[in-house]
Design an enzyme around this catalytic site. Sequence first.
Site, PDB file in Angstrom:
ATOM      1  N   ASP A  29       1.067  -1.445   0.047  1.00 37.06           N
ATOM      2  CA  ASP A  29      -0.124   0.150   0.513  1.00 37.06           C
ATOM      3  C   ASP A  29       0.794   1.197   0.342  1.00 37.06           C
ATOM      4  OD1 ASP A  29      -2.275   1.235  -0.346  1.00 37.06           O
ATOM      5  OD2 ASP A  29      -3.389   0.091   1.253  1.00 37.06           O
ATOM      6  N   TRP A  73       2.390   9.340  -9.323  1.00 40.88           N
ATOM      7  CA  TRP A  73       2.983   9.491 -10.272  1.00 40.88           C
ATOM      8  C   TRP A  73       2.346  10.300 -11.244  1.00 40.88           C
ATOM      9  CZ3 TRP A  73       1.088   5.688 -13.602  1.00 40.88           C
ATOM     10  CH2 TRP A  73      -0.099   4.308 -12.453  1.00 40.88           C
ATOM     11  N   GLY A  74       1.797  11.062 -10.578  1.00 38.74           N
ATOM     12  CA  GLY A  74       0.477  11.702 -11.567  1.00 38.74           C
ATOM     13  C   GLY A  74       0.204  12.017 -12.750  1.00 38.74           C
ATOM     14  N   ASP A 113     -10.281   3.565  -3.918  1.00 35.42           N
ATOM     15  CA  ASP A 113     -10.462   2.383  -2.893  1.00 35.42           C
ATOM     16  C   ASP A 113     -12.110   1.922  -3.779  1.00 35.42           C
ATOM     17  OD1 ASP A 113      -8.448   1.928  -1.713  1.00 35.42           O
ATOM     18  OD2 ASP A 113      -9.732   3.439   0.226  1.00 35.42           O
TER      19      ASP A 113
END
Length: 454
Positions: free
Chosen positions: A147, A200-201, A225
């Site tokens: 996670d 990571w954009g 989620d």
Amino acid sequence: MAHRCVAQCLLLLPLVTALRNGLDLVPPMGWSNWENSGCNVNETYIRANADALVAKGLAEVGYTIVEVDDCWAELQRNSTGHLVPNANFSSGMGALGSYLHARNLKFGMYSSAGVHCCQHTMPGSLGYEWIDAQSFAAWGVDFLKYDGCFMEEFASVEQDAQRRFPFSPPPVLRYPIMAMALNKTGRPISFMCNFPWQFWGLDKDQAMGGIWVSEMCNSWRVAGDPQPGFSNALGYVRSVDKYADAVPSGPGGWATLDAIEIGNNASFDAFMSNGSWDGHGPLSGVEAGGGGMTALQEQAVFSLYAIVKTPLFIGTDLTKLSGHSLEAYLNKDAIAVHQDPLGDAGRLLATPADGIEVWGCQLQGKARAAAVLLNANPAGTTNISLSFELMGFMRGSQVVVYDVWQHQEIGTYPCLLYTSDAADEEDSVDLGGRRIIKKKKNTNNNARVHNEIA
């Protein structure tokens, strides 16, 4: 100058050598406890669901991973820095792994790339990657869900990451460190990178992705989620397509949506967003805002998850799973599409009207393909047409159409047009605005399908 070169080499090395484990040539399948129990989990519950995987035929069709999610360890490590299972797992994780392996199941484990795991009830693996990887291997772990909690500091101060490295590496390096640690154990362990895609954009610039993600991970999250409900499931599937060009799926690396919510009406995450659960009480009886789906909606959702080739982790209590929900999970024909060795992840091919979607992928073998024709509108029926040429068939060829929910061929048709024509149907079902065709021939020699894989 020499120091700068060394730093650059260290930064680049994990991205090209981190993951070479030969695993997950097809998307993994299994069960996870998180969406059905949250932190209210113990070894008895895990074993009962593992037994249900076997007893209900789910393991036989491919669901073999049993993943123990957050809250399984004590908050403090022991004097040697190792994770300590809490009282709910008093027999030890090695014993649980042996229990699963004795039933030909695989052992899935959970940790986080931060200081703590998401519920702050157990440590994360940051700074302990090598120790934890060795523990996982010793316990017989086959799959790690890793996670991304307690790393929010990097979302706003990425420019400061180089100064902190290597003692507090940025997210782009935290995952390769664990990937290399897992590989170093010598035990094959599938690695799911559960990091928030914001790190990571991709939420700002889809070009921020790339094949480097699959270099470090066997699977990676592309959505939030999961929560129950038909509309939620459709939104998650569209996230796979949204980022498919930036981070392509294929054998060895798959975009994942975490758990699939068919049969689950008591989602932990849905409850957390609306309640004040402290992480330790039961979730039984909690309704998650109308998460239940009809049988036809579940067929549509399972078809979509199968065609985009996202890892399939059942998110409900298996001891209570039954009826049309269980039937959907057991559909061998749909699973065959999901597990097709070509590994071509399905894409959204056309949106001919609002709420109407055509999805497709190629399958292994000569001129084989799968398609889902979806009417996601809440009311009303509609005709949906699909050009066989759009699916890669040559004009003039004959196409045999197979319905994975009827489990039979429904006809052979020329490569012209494949359409859903409600006006000519003799036996059809209209439920919630989604029409499932039962008879599929008409005088125009066209085939029709709706909401199914063909």
